[in-house]
Design an enzyme around this catalytic site. Structure first.
Site, PDB file in Angstrom:
ATOM      1  N   ARG A  91     -31.240 -33.993   0.009  1.00 30.85           N
ATOM      2  CA  ARG A  91     -31.365 -32.599  -0.445  1.00 30.85           C
ATOM      3  C   ARG A  91     -29.949 -32.054  -0.615  1.00 30.85           C
ATOM      4  O   ARG A  91     -29.091 -32.267   0.255  1.00 30.85           O
ATOM      5  CB  ARG A  91     -32.170 -31.743   0.555  1.00 30.85           C
ATOM      6  CG  ARG A  91     -33.646 -32.145   0.611  1.00 30.85           C
ATOM      7  CD  ARG A  91     -34.480 -31.137   1.365  1.00 30.85           C
ATOM      8  NE  ARG A  91     -34.708 -29.919   0.589  1.00 30.85           N
ATOM      9  CZ  ARG A  91     -35.257 -28.805   1.100  1.00 30.85           C
ATOM     10  NH1 ARG A  91     -35.593 -28.759   2.380  1.00 30.85           N
ATOM     11  NH2 ARG A  91     -35.456 -27.750   0.349  1.00 30.85           N
ATOM     12  N   GLN A 199     -43.196 -21.316   3.864  1.00 28.65           N
ATOM     13  CA  GLN A 199     -42.632 -21.609   5.195  1.00 28.65           C
ATOM     14  C   GLN A 199     -42.884 -20.454   6.159  1.00 28.65           C
ATOM     15  O   GLN A 199     -42.949 -20.651   7.371  1.00 28.65           O
ATOM     16  CB  GLN A 199     -41.133 -21.867   5.097  1.00 28.65           C
ATOM     17  CG  GLN A 199     -40.734 -23.181   4.471  1.00 28.65           C
ATOM     18  CD  GLN A 199     -40.479 -23.054   2.985  1.00 28.65           C
ATOM     19  OE1 GLN A 199     -41.059 -22.187   2.323  1.00 28.65           O
ATOM     20  NE2 GLN A 199     -39.637 -23.897   2.446  1.00 28.65           N
ATOM     21  N   ASP A 240     -28.374 -21.953   4.345  1.00 28.39           N
ATOM     22  CA  ASP A 240     -28.261 -23.387   4.078  1.00 28.39           C
ATOM     23  C   ASP A 240     -26.824 -23.792   3.781  1.00 28.39           C
ATOM     24  O   ASP A 240     -26.438 -24.941   3.986  1.00 28.39           O
ATOM     25  CB  ASP A 240     -29.187 -23.782   2.923  1.00 28.39           C
ATOM     26  CG  ASP A 240     -30.625 -23.774   3.407  1.00 28.39           C
ATOM     27  OD1 ASP A 240     -31.234 -22.681   3.425  1.00 28.39           O
ATOM     28  OD2 ASP A 240     -31.119 -24.832   3.821  1.00 28.39           O
ATOM     29  N   ASN A 250     -29.440 -19.331   0.713  1.00 32.71           N
ATOM     30  CA  ASN A 250     -30.608 -19.451   1.603  1.00 32.71           C
ATOM     31  C   ASN A 250     -31.855 -19.502   0.729  1.00 32.71           C
ATOM     32  O   ASN A 250     -31.777 -19.397  -0.509  1.00 32.71           O
ATOM     33  CB  ASN A 250     -30.658 -18.279   2.592  1.00 32.71           C
ATOM     34  CG  ASN A 250     -31.687 -18.503   3.695  1.00 32.71           C
ATOM     35  OD1 ASN A 250     -31.710 -19.568   4.318  1.00 32.71           O
ATOM     36  ND2 ASN A 250     -32.567 -17.543   3.922  1.00 32.71           N
TER      37      ASN A 250
HETATM   38  O1  MRU Z   1     -36.415 -25.541   1.937  1.00 34.06           O
HETATM   39  P1  MRU Z   1     -36.267 -25.336   3.418  1.00 34.06           P
HETATM   40  O2  MRU Z   1     -37.554 -25.030   4.100  1.00 34.06           O
HETATM   41  O3  MRU Z   1     -35.521 -26.487   4.060  1.00 34.06           O
HETATM   42  O4  MRU Z   1     -35.357 -24.056   3.537  1.00 34.06           O
HETATM   43  C1  MRU Z   1     -34.969 -23.610   4.794  1.00 34.06           C
HETATM   44  C2  MRU Z   1     -34.197 -22.344   4.744  1.00 34.06           C
HETATM   45  O5  MRU Z   1     -33.894 -21.817   3.688  1.00 34.06           O
HETATM   46  C3  MRU Z   1     -33.747 -21.790   6.042  1.00 34.06           C
HETATM   47  O6  MRU Z   1     -33.668 -20.390   5.983  1.00 34.06           O
HETATM   48  C4  MRU Z   1     -32.357 -22.341   6.354  1.00 34.06           C
HETATM   49  O7  MRU Z   1     -32.344 -23.744   6.272  1.00 34.06           O
HETATM   50  C5  MRU Z   1     -31.896 -21.947   7.681  1.00 34.06           C
HETATM   51  S1  MRU Z   1     -32.853 -22.791   8.880  1.00 34.06           S
HETATM   52  C6  MRU Z   1     -32.345 -22.688  10.390  1.00 34.06           C
END
Ligand code: MRU
Length: 350
Positions: A91, A199, A240, A250
């Site tokens: 990713r 999520q 992120d 994010n």
């Molecule tokens: O696509 P995801 O579910 O991996 O995205 C996660 C997020 O955007 C979270 O807000 C970010 O990783 C911070 S997690 C502690």
């Protein structure tokens, strides 16, 4: 050390398969780097710190398997390096993944003097465990720093899942929520459902429910109206990748949330460990944004809802300018206002 989200058992990375939550708690056992990379890509494990730690353990998985097949240290090192190559691109947006792989590569080189293949594998297992311990402690520290920013009877709004499922600890943006709940200063959490992968309604609601924390799931577009009616005191989100300028990548929808939060004069807190800061990205424009399968937008729970010929855009993340972030909460303390100099100051603090 282990969390329910992920753990390393000698030679195996064990993940809680988040694709099945909240309906089913099933573990996924990865015994190769390829399996771990696929688990990251398909979001069986997700969340920036969690995918970094999972990748680090997956390198150890590959090294342990190579050590079992003969024990030549050069072969074990090569297996670890091949695993790094497979994992680092699983990713693209969360820098924690690339940073964890970089850390494991450095460990492979640093331990070049080790003479046994099993010793190399053991050193890599120790390196991954060290990263996991760091992230667990960072979560607890972010919880303490973040809770200080919230007042009594705090009503907070969160986006995506940045809790214990997204990290090996108690979370990033949810860590202050857990801490405030423990201190008796939390009233309620509004949880954005977080289209398109949900999520919020699937994962954040699940873990807040398990913890007995009062929460209400809302459609993402209700946030502004709740703010207009004075129902929200603060917004907490994770990250992120954070550029040197303080711009924050994010989950998609974070930028829109930051805009409406500023419009209503409310604080917008980004809670993330310093491992999420990437000084190689000068501004948010340098952060790679993951494009995911349009089917995630065109379907609901696997059922097509848009017309057959309709196409969709599906960037998984967006970038919020630093100017919209009231404070950046890290394990090392709080930066506010968020600028290249305050972000740099946090990184230099130790
Ligand atoms: O696509 P995801 O579910 O991996 O995205 C996660 C997020 O955007 C979270 O807000 C970010 O990783 C911070 S997690 C502690």
């Amino acid at each position: 050390m282990s969390s329910s989200t992920l753990r390393y058992e000698r030679g195996t990375l064990v993940l809680l398969d988040q694709r099945l939550l909240p309906g089913e708690r099933r573990e996924l056992r990865c015994t190769t780097a390829e399996e771990a990379a696929e688990a990251i890509r398909s979001m069986a494990v997700r969340g920036a710190p969690a995918i970094g730690v999972a990748a680090a353990h997956a390198v150890a998985v590959a090294a342990r398997a190579a050590a079992a097949g003969g024990g030549d240290p050069a072969v074990v090192r090569r297996a670890a390096e091949d695993a790094c190559a497979v994992l680092e691109t699983a990713r693209p947006t969360a820098v924690n993944l690339a940073a964890a792989v970089h850390r494991m590569r450095r460990a492979v080189m640093r331990d070049a003097a080790l003479s046994g293949g099993a010793d190399v594998a053991e050193a890599l297992e120790a390196e991954a465990a060290g990263l996991e311990r760091y992230e667990v402690d960072a979560c607890a520290a972010m919880g303490r720093h973040g809770a200080e920013l919230l007042g009594e009877n705090a009503r907070v709004l969160v986006h995506c899942n940045a809790g214990s499922l997204a990290t090996p600890g108690i979370g990033t943006a949810l860590a202050p929520v857990y801490e405030a709940h423990a201190r008796g200063t939390l009233d309620v959490v509004f949880v954005d459902e977080t289209r398109p992968r949900l999520q919020g309604s699937r994962l954040t609601a699940y873990e807040l429910g398990e913890a007995g924390i009062p929460h209400l799931v809302i459609v993402d577009s209700l946030a502004a109206t709740l703010m207009l009616h004075g129902a929200v005191d603060a917004v907490l989100v994770g990250a992120d990748r954070i550029a040197a300028s303080g711009d924050v990548a994010n989950k998609v929808g974070t930028y829109a949330l930051a805009v409406v939060t500023a419009h209503h004069g409310l604080p917008f807190y980004v809670v993330a460990p310093t491992s999420t800061v990437d000084l190689a990205c000068e501004t948010g424009a340098d952060i790679p944004i993951e494009e995911r399968d349009p089917a995630e937008v065109l379907e609901l729970a696997g059922e097509r809802v848009a017309p057959a010929q309709t196409r969709a855009l599906n960037p998984a993340f967006d970038v919020t300018p630093a100017s919209l972030v009231t404070a950046l909460v890290t394990e090392r303390g709080v930066a506010s206002p968020v600028t290249s100099s305050t972000v740099g100051g946090l990184l230099r603090r130790f």
